[in-house]
Design an enzyme around this catalytic site. Structure first.
Site, PDB file in Angstrom:
ATOM      1  N   GLU A  86       0.958  -1.555   0.237  1.00 30.60           N
ATOM      2  CA  GLU A  86      -0.257   0.003   0.467  1.00 30.60           C
ATOM      3  C   GLU A  86       0.539   1.018   0.184  1.00 30.60           C
ATOM      4  O   GLU A  86       1.842   1.531   1.099  1.00 30.60           O
ATOM      5  CB  GLU A  86      -1.080   0.278   1.347  1.00 30.60           C
ATOM      6  CG  GLU A  86      -2.147   1.407   1.054  1.00 30.60           C
ATOM      7  CD  GLU A  86      -2.999   0.935   2.202  1.00 30.60           C
ATOM      8  OE1 GLU A  86      -3.729   1.990   2.358  1.00 30.60           O
ATOM      9  OE2 GLU A  86      -3.153   0.045   2.501  1.00 30.60           O
ATOM     10  N   LYS A 283      -7.918  -1.185  11.068  1.00 31.26           N
ATOM     11  CA  LYS A 283      -7.257  -1.272   9.476  1.00 31.26           C
ATOM     12  C   LYS A 283      -5.677  -1.205   9.429  1.00 31.26           C
ATOM     13  O   LYS A 283      -4.984  -0.940   9.360  1.00 31.26           O
ATOM     14  CB  LYS A 283      -8.542  -1.220   8.430  1.00 31.26           C
ATOM     15  CG  LYS A 283      -7.741  -2.076   7.562  1.00 31.26           C
ATOM     16  CD  LYS A 283      -7.286  -1.349   6.895  1.00 31.26           C
ATOM     17  CE  LYS A 283      -6.607  -1.887   5.116  1.00 31.26           C
ATOM     18  NZ  LYS A 283      -5.948  -0.831   4.535  1.00 31.26           N
ATOM     19  N   HIS A 396      -2.806  10.339   0.504  1.00 25.51           N
ATOM     20  CA  HIS A 396      -2.745   9.258  -0.266  1.00 25.51           C
ATOM     21  C   HIS A 396      -3.334   8.905  -1.831  1.00 25.51           C
ATOM     22  O   HIS A 396      -2.232   7.744  -2.026  1.00 25.51           O
ATOM     23  CB  HIS A 396      -4.244   8.714   0.184  1.00 25.51           C
ATOM     24  CG  HIS A 396      -4.380   7.191   0.029  1.00 25.51           C
ATOM     25  ND1 HIS A 396      -3.921   5.674   0.777  1.00 25.51           N
ATOM     26  CD2 HIS A 396      -5.335   6.286  -1.285  1.00 25.51           C
ATOM     27  CE1 HIS A 396      -4.309   5.034  -0.734  1.00 25.51           C
ATOM     28  NE2 HIS A 396      -4.516   5.260  -1.176  1.00 25.51           N
TER      29      HIS A 396
END
Length: 443
Positions: A86, A283, A396
């Site tokens: 990620e 998470k 992000h």
């Protein structure tokens, strides 16, 4: 296409496994074989080592191996290895580490290191009668029967801590447990625990069969269902925390220190009471934890299962992190249940795992617990900091930009153009495509 089952797949050579897959599922397209071979290691011995980690291996699945520097943990400055795909995880962890570097860094406390396992069995008997048998005969026999198994662990300072009889008959007819707690020192200890538990099962059968106070019907009713460790370790806990005066919480987003602290605390409180938010919140914590768990050769599935079970321990799923802003002090912490090892398993076999542990100064299992908790706390701090200030997408999507460009075969020149183009803009998938089409149309 109607696919046919295969017999003895595990006994086929690697090449014959690949041939069968391409023939049966991939329309005889041999280009897939080239993809698999691209990820084989050129060193045949290293490739063989990787193949023997698992079953039916036909290739290697690579993940990026990154470094998050500037982690000040209990006075030691560390660079954390992170195996994760990620895009924003390593960046967020690094940014959080740098934020806390001049504020005392991260402090950790090992609260407990107890691990658990159970022998689950069915016995049609009065619970008080079984309890008397356990107290005065069986418990001692269980310790004696496992002395050979526990000898080396006891020399290292670990072993079986306690054994209890648990009555579960109100939840399931005739269901009891032998619940044992263990200290496995620097090993994760799964094989050690399971070996002890399997001996418990054998000893239980022998002692019940020989017990003069039990009827034959009671003896015949015994069924040992299974002997297995638990990945829920609520007594194997580490706390990691950061704190500083609120007036030192300088943030570059343009909001005041007081507003930042207030909004941050509200975000944590929301995750404490709202399971929908807590799930995403936790998470994010595990993004940081799992990346270091994988890099150090530990079991990320076990750490995930344990963390989420712990988050539900009070009957409602909740945040693993907590925050206070009392008396002008911002404090943010996590209590993380986690069971890991630094000896045994992949830690002695995988070259990158050896590198990771060397990079971390060859930590003990307890020190690795601390590092993992800090990684999770840092990741959560970074995510919440973005959420309550600029929003999560700005950072992000910038990290995700190269993934989008690679999907469309962007050249290095085009990538540099987009770095400049999005310098003061929020990246979006639509905007990338539109600008790429515009850029290529000019050519």
């Amino acid at each position: 296409m109607n696919h046919q089952p295969v017999e003895g797949f595990s006994k086929l050579s690697k090449q014959r496994k690949i041939d069968w897959l391409i023939s049966e599922y991939l329309s005889n397209d041999r280009s897939y074989e080239q993809i698999l071979q691209q990820y084989w290691n050129n060193d045949p011995d290293l490739q063989k080592l990787h193949e023997e980690f698992s079953e039916n291996t036909i290739s290697n699945f690579y993940m990026p191996y990154g470094i998050a520097p500037n982690f000040l943990i209990d006075g030691k400055l560390l660079a954390l290895p992170m195996a994760v795909e990620e895009s924003s995880v390593v960046a967020a962890a690094s940014k959080a580490a740098k934020f806390w570097l001049d504020k005392g860094g991260f402090k950790t406390t090992i609260i407990n290191t107890k691990k658990l396992g159970h022998t689950h069995f069915i016995l049609n008997i009065e619970p008080h009668k079984l309890q008397h048998f356990f107290n005065f005969k069986l418990k001692k026999k269980l310790f004696e029967a496992t002395e050979d198994i526990t000898a080396n662990m006891r020399k290292r300072g670990g072993g079986i801590l306690n054994i209890r009889l648990i009555d579960k008959t109100e939840e399931m007819p005739n269901y009891f447990q032998l619940k044992a707690s263990f200290d496995t020192v620097d090993s994760m200890g799964a094989n050690f625990i399971n070996s002890c538990l399997e001996q418990f099962g054998k000893t239980l059968k022998e002692e019940v069969a020989n017990e003069a106070d039990f009827t034959q019907a009671e003896k015949d009713s015994l069924q040992v269902v299974m002997n297995i460790l638990s990945n829920f370790t609520p007594d194997c806990i580490v706390r990691a925390e950061v704190s500083c005066p609120i007036d030192e919480l300088k943030d570059d987003s343009g909001i005041s220190n007081e507003e930042f602290a207030w909004k941050f605390k509200q975000a944590v409180n929301i995750a404490e009471i709202e399971p929908y938010r807590a799930t995403t919140h936790n998470k994010g914590i595990m993004n940081g934890v799992d990346a270091v768990v994988i890099a150090t050769g530990n079991d990320f599935r076990a750490t995930e299962a344990c963390a989420h079970a712990y988050a539900s321990r009070n009957g409602k799923y909740s945040s693993l992190t907590h925050c206070t802003t009392d008396n002008g002090i911002f404090r943010f912490w996590i209590d993380l249940p986690i069971s890991v090892g630094v000896v045994g398993g992949l830690t002695n076999l995988h070259p990158l795992v050896k590198f990771s542990l060397a990079l971390l100064g060859k930590p003990s299992a307890q020190e690795l617990m601390s590092i993992l908790a800090v990684s999770g706390l840092a990741q959560n701090f970074g995510a919440l900091r973005s959420l309550v200030t600029t929003g999560i997408q700005k950072g992000h999507m910038k990290m995700h930009l190269f993934n989008i460009l690679n999907q469309f075969g962007a050249t290095e020149e085009e990538k540099q153009h987009f770095v400049t183009y999005f310098k003061d803009k929020t990246v979006s998938h639509h905007e990338v495509i539109a600008e790429l089409e515009n850029l290529r149309s000019k050519k």
